[in-house]
Design a protein around this motif. Structure first.
Motif, short mmCIF file in Angstrom:
data_model
loop_
_atom_site.label_atom_id
_atom_site.label_comp_id
_atom_site.label_asym_id
_atom_site.label_seq_id
_atom_site.Cartn_x
_atom_site.Cartn_y
_atom_site.Cartn_z
N VAL A 1 0.84 -1.20 0.00
CA VAL A 1 0.00 0.00 0.00
C VAL A 1 0.87 1.25 0.00
CG1 VAL A 1 -1.70 1.32 1.30
CG2 VAL A 1 -1.94 -1.15 1.11
N LEU A 2 1.93 1.26 0.81
CA LEU A 2 2.83 2.42 0.86
C LEU A 2 3.56 2.59 -0.47
CD1 LEU A 2 4.34 2.06 4.46
CD2 LEU A 2 2.63 3.71 3.65
N THR A 3 3.93 1.47 -1.09
CA THR A 3 4.57 1.55 -2.41
C THR A 3 3.62 2.16 -3.44
OG1 THR A 3 5.93 -0.39 -1.95
CG2 THR A 3 5.66 0.21 -4.26
N ALA A 4 2.36 1.74 -3.38
CA ALA A 4 1.36 2.29 -4.29
C ALA A 4 1.21 3.80 -4.09
CB ALA A 4 0.02 1.59 -4.08
N MET A 5 1.15 4.25 -2.84
CA MET A 5 1.00 5.67 -2.57
C MET A 5 2.22 6.46 -3.07
SD MET A 5 -1.97 6.00 -1.17
CE MET A 5 -2.49 4.64 -2.24
N SER B 1 -9.27 5.77 -4.78
CA SER B 1 -7.90 6.24 -5.00
C SER B 1 -7.77 6.91 -6.36
CB SER B 1 -6.90 5.08 -4.89
OG SER B 1 -6.92 4.52 -3.61
N MET B 2 -8.43 6.36 -7.37
CA MET B 2 -8.38 6.95 -8.70
C MET B 2 -9.04 8.32 -8.73
SD MET B 2 -9.17 3.51 -10.96
CE MET B 2 -9.10 4.34 -12.56
N PHE B 3 -10.17 8.45 -8.05
CA PHE B 3 -10.83 9.76 -7.95
C PHE B 3 -9.94 10.75 -7.20
CE2 PHE B 3 -14.97 7.81 -9.04
CZ PHE B 3 -15.44 8.79 -9.89
N ILE C 1 4.21 5.60 -5.58
CA ILE C 1 4.18 5.64 -7.05
C ILE C 1 3.12 6.63 -7.53
CG2 ILE C 1 3.74 4.31 -9.14
CD1 ILE C 1 4.82 1.86 -7.70
N PHE C 2 1.97 6.67 -6.86
CA PHE C 2 0.95 7.67 -7.20
C PHE C 2 1.53 9.08 -7.10
CE2 PHE C 2 -2.71 4.66 -6.20
CZ PHE C 2 -3.14 4.61 -7.52
N VAL D 1 2.61 3.49 -17.28
CA VAL D 1 3.01 2.18 -16.75
C VAL D 1 3.14 2.25 -15.23
CG1 VAL D 1 4.84 0.44 -16.72
CG2 VAL D 1 4.15 1.48 -18.88
N LEU D 2 3.72 3.33 -14.73
CA LEU D 2 3.85 3.50 -13.28
C LEU D 2 2.47 3.57 -12.62
CD1 LEU D 2 6.78 6.07 -12.98
CD2 LEU D 2 6.82 3.66 -12.30
N TYR D 3 1.56 4.28 -13.26
CA TYR D 3 0.21 4.40 -12.69
C TYR D 3 -0.46 3.04 -12.59
CZ TYR D 3 -4.61 5.97 -12.13
OH TYR D 3 -5.87 6.15 -11.65
#
Length: 214
Positions: free
Chosen positions: A8-12, A81-83, A14-15, A57-59
């Protein structure tokens, strides 16, 4: 709800990287894109945009990490998260312009602005542009305006007729329609041009060392 905190932290993270890559301020680079994905230009007038493809790609990888890191409510939280990703830049820009921004950085430009060109076929063209602005600051903002090449109108591009620099002032704290008028002599178009209209205008504003492109 969270199965893997690291994912989850990795996703945040990268976002956040994705948002920084093409943050739409002080310039919105999507204005030159022909095709886009989320906030990333995929192609422009020169072809494929490498950085935009990398960002896409990162997204997607951020979405994958987020799904892997969640235990419950995956679809709901991914959509949320997308919104949030889509709205966060707009909210940040609005807050900055409302509180700290000054000069040309406090301006918002409405893409619905339009230029009209009228002629009787004698090579004399009368141009009128109605430009919609909003000044978020408490002070009037003065600048010079130039029209840039537009990828949208190839038949009668406004920059072909309006090649000068035009002084503009937008009053404090409010929306305003600024009208630019010019008369152009184009004997090469005599008998060929009777009038046209152009929207989706691309412009550059300059105030001393400060410059923005819309």
């Amino acid at each position: 709800m969270i199965k893997n905190k690291a994912s989850v932290l990795t996703a945040m993270a990268i976002f956040l990287i994705c948002m920084v890559l093409y943050f739409p301020f002080p310039e919105n680079k999507l204005s030159e894109a022909r095709t886009s994905f989320m906030s990333f230009p995929i192609t422009d007038n020169d072809g494929f945009v490498t950085l935009g493809i990398v960002g896409s790609v990162l997204y997607v990888s951020a979405i994958v990490f987020l799904v892997r890191g969640l235990k419950k409510y995956r679809i709901r939280l991914v959509i949320l998260s997308m919104f949030a990703y889509a709205l966060a830049p707009t909210a940040a820009i609005w807050l900055y312009q409302l509180t700290l921004a000054s000069g040309v950085y406090a301006l918002s430009y409405d893409d619905r602005s339009e230029c009209t060109f009228e002629s009787e076929g004698d090579g004399h063209i009368y141009a009128t542009c109605d430009l919609e602005w909003k000044n978020h600051s408490r002070d009037d903002v003065s600048f010079t305006l130039e029209f840039l090449d537009s990828p949208y109108d190839k038949q009668f591009p406004p920059e072909e007729f309006l090649k000068g620099s035009y002084p503009v002032t937008v009053e404090a704290k409010g929306s305003q329609t600024v009208q630019i008028e010019d008369e152009i002599e184009r004997p090469d178009l005599k008998g060929e041009f009777n009038g046209a209209a152009s929207g989706f205008l691309r412009i550059k504003v300059t105030d001393g060392d400060s410059e923005r492109r819309f």
